[in-house]
Design a protein around this motif. Structure first.
Motif, PDB file in Angstrom:
ATOM      1  N   HIS A 214       0.839  -1.212   0.000  1.00  0.00           N
ATOM      2  CA  HIS A 214       0.000   0.000   0.000  1.00  0.00           C
ATOM      3  C   HIS A 214       0.870   1.257   0.000  1.00  0.00           C
ATOM      4  CE1 HIS A 214      -3.338  -2.657   0.441  1.00  0.00           C
ATOM      5  NE2 HIS A 214      -2.907  -3.105   1.604  1.00  0.00           N
ATOM      6  N   HIS A 215       1.973   1.225   0.745  1.00  0.00           N
ATOM      7  CA  HIS A 215       2.903   2.354   0.717  1.00  0.00           C
ATOM      8  C   HIS A 215       3.521   2.485  -0.676  1.00  0.00           C
ATOM      9  CE1 HIS A 215       6.052   5.156   1.961  1.00  0.00           C
ATOM     10  NE2 HIS A 215       6.937   4.349   1.395  1.00  0.00           N
TER      11      HIS A 215
ATOM     12  N   THR B  70       2.333   1.608  -3.475  1.00  0.00           N
ATOM     13  CA  THR B  70       1.328   2.112  -4.409  1.00  0.00           C
ATOM     14  C   THR B  70       1.088   3.603  -4.207  1.00  0.00           C
ATOM     15  OG1 THR B  70       0.246  -0.052  -4.449  1.00  0.00           O
ATOM     16  CG2 THR B  70      -1.039   1.822  -5.212  1.00  0.00           C
ATOM     17  N   ASN B  71       0.966   4.019  -2.948  1.00  0.00           N
ATOM     18  CA  ASN B  71       0.709   5.437  -2.671  1.00  0.00           C
ATOM     19  C   ASN B  71       1.841   6.332  -3.155  1.00  0.00           C
ATOM     20  OD1 ASN B  71      -1.706   4.780  -1.411  1.00  0.00           O
ATOM     21  ND2 ASN B  71      -0.804   4.687   0.626  1.00  0.00           N
TER      22      ASN B  71
ATOM     23  N   LYS C 229       1.976   6.536  -6.964  1.00  0.00           N
ATOM     24  CA  LYS C 229       0.971   7.410  -7.571  1.00  0.00           C
ATOM     25  C   LYS C 229       1.455   8.844  -7.705  1.00  0.00           C
ATOM     26  CE  LYS C 229      -3.149   4.831  -6.107  1.00  0.00           C
ATOM     27  NZ  LYS C 229      -4.306   4.808  -5.169  1.00  0.00           N
TER      28      LYS C 229
ATOM     29  N   SER D  84       2.024   0.515   5.418  1.00  0.00           N
ATOM     30  CA  SER D  84       0.792   1.300   5.424  1.00  0.00           C
ATOM     31  C   SER D  84      -0.419   0.392   5.261  1.00  0.00           C
ATOM     32  CB  SER D  84       0.804   2.320   4.276  1.00  0.00           C
ATOM     33  OG  SER D  84       1.820   3.279   4.468  1.00  0.00           O
TER      34      SER D  84
ATOM     35  N   SER E 288      -6.483   5.862   4.694  1.00  0.00           N
ATOM     36  CA  SER E 288      -5.655   6.977   5.147  1.00  0.00           C
ATOM     37  C   SER E 288      -5.395   6.941   6.647  1.00  0.00           C
ATOM     38  CB  SER E 288      -6.317   8.300   4.773  1.00  0.00           C
ATOM     39  OG  SER E 288      -7.604   8.405   5.364  1.00  0.00           O
TER      40      SER E 288
ATOM     41  N   PHE F  86      -1.888   5.119   7.061  1.00  0.00           N
ATOM     42  CA  PHE F  86      -0.706   5.432   6.257  1.00  0.00           C
ATOM     43  C   PHE F  86       0.526   5.500   7.167  1.00  0.00           C
ATOM     44  CE2 PHE F  86      -3.245   7.830   2.744  1.00  0.00           C
ATOM     45  CZ  PHE F  86      -3.685   6.604   2.253  1.00  0.00           C
TER      46      PHE F  86
ATOM     47  N   GLU G 153       2.435  10.199   2.721  1.00  0.00           N
ATOM     48  CA  GLU G 153       1.117   9.697   2.342  1.00  0.00           C
ATOM     49  C   GLU G 153       0.003  10.447   3.071  1.00  0.00           C
ATOM     50  OE1 GLU G 153       1.357   5.066   2.245  1.00  0.00           O
ATOM     51  OE2 GLU G 153       3.025   5.816   3.452  1.00  0.00           O
TER      52      GLU G 153
END
Length: 436
Positions: A143-144, A146-147, A150, A371, A375, A378, A383
Motif C-alpha cells: 500500500h505504501h 502504491t501510494n 501514484k 501502510s 488513510s 498510512f 502519504e
C-alpha cells in the motif's frame, strides 16, 4: 516455524507483580536486549537482559541457574551483545526462553535468588542489542509502494517487477540508533522549482513505520538459504523508524536510489521480540489479488504461506512542542497492521541470499513502510499529507505537513489473539534536533 507451548499459557503469572497484565512485557513475552544498570555494578558496563514488566533481569548475574542449551545461550551473550546468541540458532534460544519462564513464574523456587538481579527499567540505559554488520531495507508494504508510486506515476504506480521480486536496497548500519536517541535534521542538496539544487537543511523530513528483522545464523558466501529454511535464520523482531528526507530523496534517488536521504539515522526499539514469543500471532499470508503472479518457486513454500505473516497492530504517535506545552497527549497519526506485507520475512531472507550473499548474525533487515489501505493507516507523512498538500491539524492548533524541530515520533506494536496474553514491542522514540 515456532509452535505454542506452556510458556504461552494466558493464565501463567509471574512473581514480578508488574509483569501481570503488562501491556508489552508479561511473562509470555520475555524479549532480549542489552542494557547498562545504574552505576555501581561493573561501572554500568553493558550486559544482556530480559524485559519483565517494568524491570530488566540481568542474565549475566544469574548465569549459574542455567544448564545445557540454555547455558550455551547465556554464555554466548556474555559479551554485552546478542550476536553470539543469534548465531546459535533456535535451539538454545528456545531452551533459554523455557528456563526463564520457569524462573519468573509464580511459585518459582528461585525467586529470592533472582530478585537482586532485577533492575528498574526506568533507571537503566538501553543499547543496540547487537553489533549490526549490515542493514538492508526492503519495500514489501504494497500500500505504501502504491501510494508513493501514484505521486510519480499516477497511471501505473507499481513498477513491473514489484509483484515478482522483493525489492530492497543496502542501507547504512553505522547510523542505526536505539530508541530515545535524538535525530539531527540532515543537510543536503534539495531541488529548486526553477531548476538545479540548493544546499541546506531538509525541509520535508518524514518518518517511516517499519518492522526490523534480526538475522540469526548466517550462511556461507555463495550458498543461498532455501525458502524452506529461511525462518530458522530469523532471530527476532523490533520496530524500525527509517527516517526519510523527502526533498533530498527526490533529487538524488535517480538512478541509484536513496543515499543522504536515508543515511542520517534509523531508530529501532531496543528489545528483540523472539519468534517463539510471536508464535501465537502467526497468520496466513493474505492471498494475492486475482491476476497477480504466483511467486517463483525459490520464493514459494506452503508452510510459509500458511503461517509466515504476523498479526501485529502498528501505531504511530506524534508529540510536538505545542502539545507538550499544553499538557496534551501525543496525536495518533496512524494505525496499521503488519499483515499488509506483500512478501513474508522468509521470502525476504531467501531472496536476499539467493545470489550467494552471506547474511551474518546481527544483520538487520527492514520491511519497508507498512501502510494500511486507508488513510487512517498510512505509515508516513508523505502519504498522510498527500506530499504536504493536506496538513495534519493538531489539538494544540499546530499543523504538520512534515516534521519540525522538537517533534517526537513514537512507534508502538501490539500482538493480540483470543485465548492468548497480548504482548508488545516497547516503544521506538526519536526527537528531531535542528540541522548542524
Amino acid at each position: 516455524m515456532p509452535q505454542t507451548d506452556q510458556s504461552h499459557d494466558p493464565t501463567l503469572g509471574s512473581w514480578v507483580d508488574a509483569a501481570n497484565g503488562h501491556p508489552d512485557f508479561p511473562i509470555q513475552n520475555l524479549p532480549l536486549g542489552v542494557f547498562s544498570p545504574p552505576k555501581g555494578a561493573d561501572n554500568g558496563a553493558p550486559r544482556v537482559g530480559v524485559a519483565i514488566g517494568d524491570s530488566i533481569l540481568d542474565l549475566t548475574a544469574i548465569a549459574g541457574l542455567f544448564t545445557g542449551e540454555a547455558a550455551r545461550a547465556v554464555e554466548a551473550a556474555g559479551e554485552g551483545r546478542l550476536n553470539g546468541l543469534f548465531a546459535l540458532g533456535a535451539g538454545p534460544r528456545r531452551a533459554l526462553r523455557a528456563r526463564l519462564s520457569e524462573l519468573l513464574a509464580e511459585g518459582s523456587a528461585e525467586q529470592a535468588t533472582l530478585e537482586p538481579a532485577l533492575h528498574p527499567a526506568a533507571s537503566c540505559t538501553l543499547h543496540l542489542p547487537a553489533r549490526i554488520g549490515d542493514y538492508t531495507d526492503f519495500y514489501v508494504g504494497i500500500h505504501h509502494a502504491t501510494n508513493v508510486g501514484k505521486v510519480f506515476r499516477p497511471d501505473n504506480p507499481l513498477l513491473p517487477n514489484y509483484k515478482y521480486v522483493p525489492i530492497g536496497y543496502h542501507g547504512r548500519a553505522s547510523s542505526v540508533v536505539p530508541s530515545g536517541t535524538p535525530i539531527r535534521r540532515p543537510n543536503g542538496q534539495r531541488p529548486r522549482p526553477e531548476g538545479g539544487p540548493s544546499f541546506g537543511p531538509c525541509e520535508r523530513l518524514d518518518y517511516e513505520l517499519e518492522l526490523g528483522v534480526w538475522v540469526g545464523p548466517g550462511n556461507d558466501l555463495g550458498t543461498p538459504i532455501p525458502i524452506t529454511e529461511a525462518a530458522e535464520h530469523i532471530a527476532g523482531f523490533c520496530l524500525l523508524n527509517d527516517w526519510s528526507a523527502r526533498d533530498l530523496q527526490a533529487w538524488e534517488y535517480q538512478p541509484l536510489g536513496p543515499f543522504l536521504a536515508k543515511n542520517f539515522g534509523s531508530t529501532i526499539s531496543p528489545w528483540v521480540i523472539t519468534p517463539e514469543a510471536l508464535a501465537p500471532f502467526r497468520a496466513a499470508q493474505p492471498p494475492r489479488p486475482e491476476g497477480d503472479p504466483q511467486p517463483l518457486p525459490y520464493l514459494l513454500d506452503e508452510a510459509d504461506q500458511a503461517g509466515g505473516a504476523l498479526a501485529l497492530e502498528l501505531e504511530v504517535l506524534l508529540s510536538t512542542p505545542g502539545l507538550r506545552e499544553r499538557g496534551l497527549p501525543p496525536h495518533r497519526l496512524s494505525l496499521s497492521d503488519a499483515r499488509h506485507m506483500y512478501w513474508t520475512v522468509a521470502q525476504m531472507v531467501a531472496h536476499h541470499s539467493c545470489g550467494g550473499c552471506n547474511l551474518q548474525p546481527g544483520d538487520l533487515l527492514g520491511t519497508g513502510t507498512l501502510s494500511a489501505p486507508g488513510s487512517e493507516g498510512f505509515g508516513s507523512l508523505l502519504e498522510t499529507t498527500a506530499g504536504g498538500k493536506q496538513p495534519v491539524r493538531l489539538a494544540s492548533g499546530e499543523e504538520r505537513r512534515f516534521l519540525q524541530d522538537g517533534d517526537e515520533v513514537i512507534l508502538r506494536a501490539r500482538a493480540r489473539r483470543d485465548g492468548f496474553a497480548p504482548i508488545g514491542f516497547g516503544e521506538c522514540r526519536g526527537t528531531i534536533l535542528p540541522a548542524p
